[in-house]
Design an enzyme around this catalytic site. Sequence first.
Site, mmCIF file in Angstrom:
data_model
loop_
_atom_site.group_PDB
_atom_site.id
_atom_site.type_symbol
_atom_site.label_atom_id
_atom_site.label_comp_id
_atom_site.label_asym_id
_atom_site.label_seq_id
_atom_site.Cartn_x
_atom_site.Cartn_y
_atom_site.Cartn_z
ATOM 1 N N ASP B 73 71.251 12.251 49.510
ATOM 2 C CA ASP B 73 71.727 11.580 48.325
ATOM 3 C C ASP B 73 72.388 12.664 47.495
ATOM 4 O O ASP B 73 71.865 13.774 47.378
ATOM 5 C CB ASP B 73 70.600 10.907 47.531
ATOM 6 C CG ASP B 73 71.155 9.857 46.578
ATOM 7 O OD1 ASP B 73 72.068 9.100 46.975
ATOM 8 O OD2 ASP B 73 70.691 9.781 45.429
ATOM 9 N N PHE B 153 86.617 14.106 49.351
ATOM 10 C CA PHE B 153 86.505 12.673 49.057
ATOM 11 C C PHE B 153 85.733 12.533 47.759
ATOM 12 O O PHE B 153 85.351 13.522 47.134
ATOM 13 C CB PHE B 153 85.823 11.930 50.217
ATOM 14 C CG PHE B 153 84.413 12.421 50.515
ATOM 15 C CD1 PHE B 153 83.315 11.777 49.973
ATOM 16 C CD2 PHE B 153 84.213 13.542 51.321
ATOM 17 C CE1 PHE B 153 82.033 12.241 50.232
ATOM 18 C CE2 PHE B 153 82.929 14.005 51.583
ATOM 19 C CZ PHE B 153 81.839 13.357 51.034
ATOM 20 N N HIS B 180 77.882 21.641 47.571
ATOM 21 C CA HIS B 180 76.484 21.253 47.404
ATOM 22 C C HIS B 180 75.900 20.824 48.750
ATOM 23 O O HIS B 180 74.795 21.226 49.114
ATOM 24 C CB HIS B 180 76.358 20.153 46.351
ATOM 25 C CG HIS B 180 77.277 18.977 46.540
ATOM 26 N ND1 HIS B 180 78.615 19.117 46.854
ATOM 27 C CD2 HIS B 180 77.038 17.648 46.479
ATOM 28 C CE1 HIS B 180 79.147 17.904 46.959
ATOM 29 N NE2 HIS B 180 78.224 17.009 46.748
#
Lengths: 199, 199
Positions: B73, B153, B180
């Site tokens: 996530d 993206f 990240h």
Amino acid sequence: MSLTRLLVATGNAGKLREYREMMSDLPVEWLTLKDVGLYGMDVEETGDTFVANALLKAQAYSQASGLPTLADDSGIAVDALNGAPGVYSARYAPTEAECRTKLLGAVAEVPTALRTARFVCLIALVVPDVVTMYTEGRVEGAISYEERGTNGFGYDPIFLLPDGRTMAELSSEEKNSISHRGRALKKLQPFVECLVRNA
Amino acid sequence: MSLTRLLVATGNAGKLREYREMMSDLPVEWLTLKDVGLYGMDVEETGDTFVANALLKAQAYSQASGLPTLADDSGIAVDALNGAPGVYSARYAPTEAECRTKLLGAVAEVPTALRTARFVCLIALVVPDVVTMYTEGRVEGAISYEERGTNGFGYDPIFLLPDGRTMAELSSEEKNSISHRGRALKKLQPFVECLVRNA
């Protein structure tokens, strides 16, 4: 991140002994809360699952110490009591002996076939800025009708294994090989080794 | 538990490409949700943290497939918006382009020095009956005034790095090394290797 020093975040002498016995092969300096001056630091176990509480403790002590930290949450779940005392096992009564007496009383009317229970242990390892992981170990059994055995601690004397002995009648070596904590630690061990190798 | 097959639980083609590029050294067969017939299975991201959602997804798809499963996530947290859109980054607007437009609008009046933001990614790995683990990666930057760049993206075209380029102006190799997701995966990689070796 070196993993030559590892904090075992428990104040429970019984648990600490089990950790040291089971992980003694690893070239790691095992530190206790006392060793790092955190013995008085209390972490509230506010989670409603074993994993939430194990993570709460490992994260809090790891943050306070800056060290890779192991913490566990464990307990006994009795089917006839809908899983109780569960995460409240250690707080079920004021002393370990009173916990056992209270649990024996709670299932006094429950027939033998329905006294099934399990010990569950969640061990969390937090390596600061690297990784958080956890493993689960279980051992299936039943609640006995009276205390038996003098080894172990906590609910061990009233936890019947399939072979008819209570957990407190096992030698510490036997217990480590089949206990919930032993099984969780065994699952964790390859990853601790992996960390030590990469240290 | 063999780890020669690993499920990457994402339906996002951009993320999937990044995973494959970054973990291509490992002797693992990477499976997608489509490969295991779970493409239509939806897991509600009801957690209020990145880690809760990554775990929800990894656990659900791992349970459905029986396979070791990676899920992540991730999102963008903007300081001037108190961390929003955060875990709602992917649902901030109906399309990726509209998400960017909405975020540029939300910070339109925010002066340059206060447009700081970060991409955060939590990757969870669940190996059934063995271990659950997660790592976090972050990259610090700021929200730009307009879109720039055509790589990447999501919010990449409006995320300014300290060197003045947007994330979408990096080559995929550059992005993987500093992003990240790249950082979280890099932390996870030794443990995946460890699992593969022990498989």
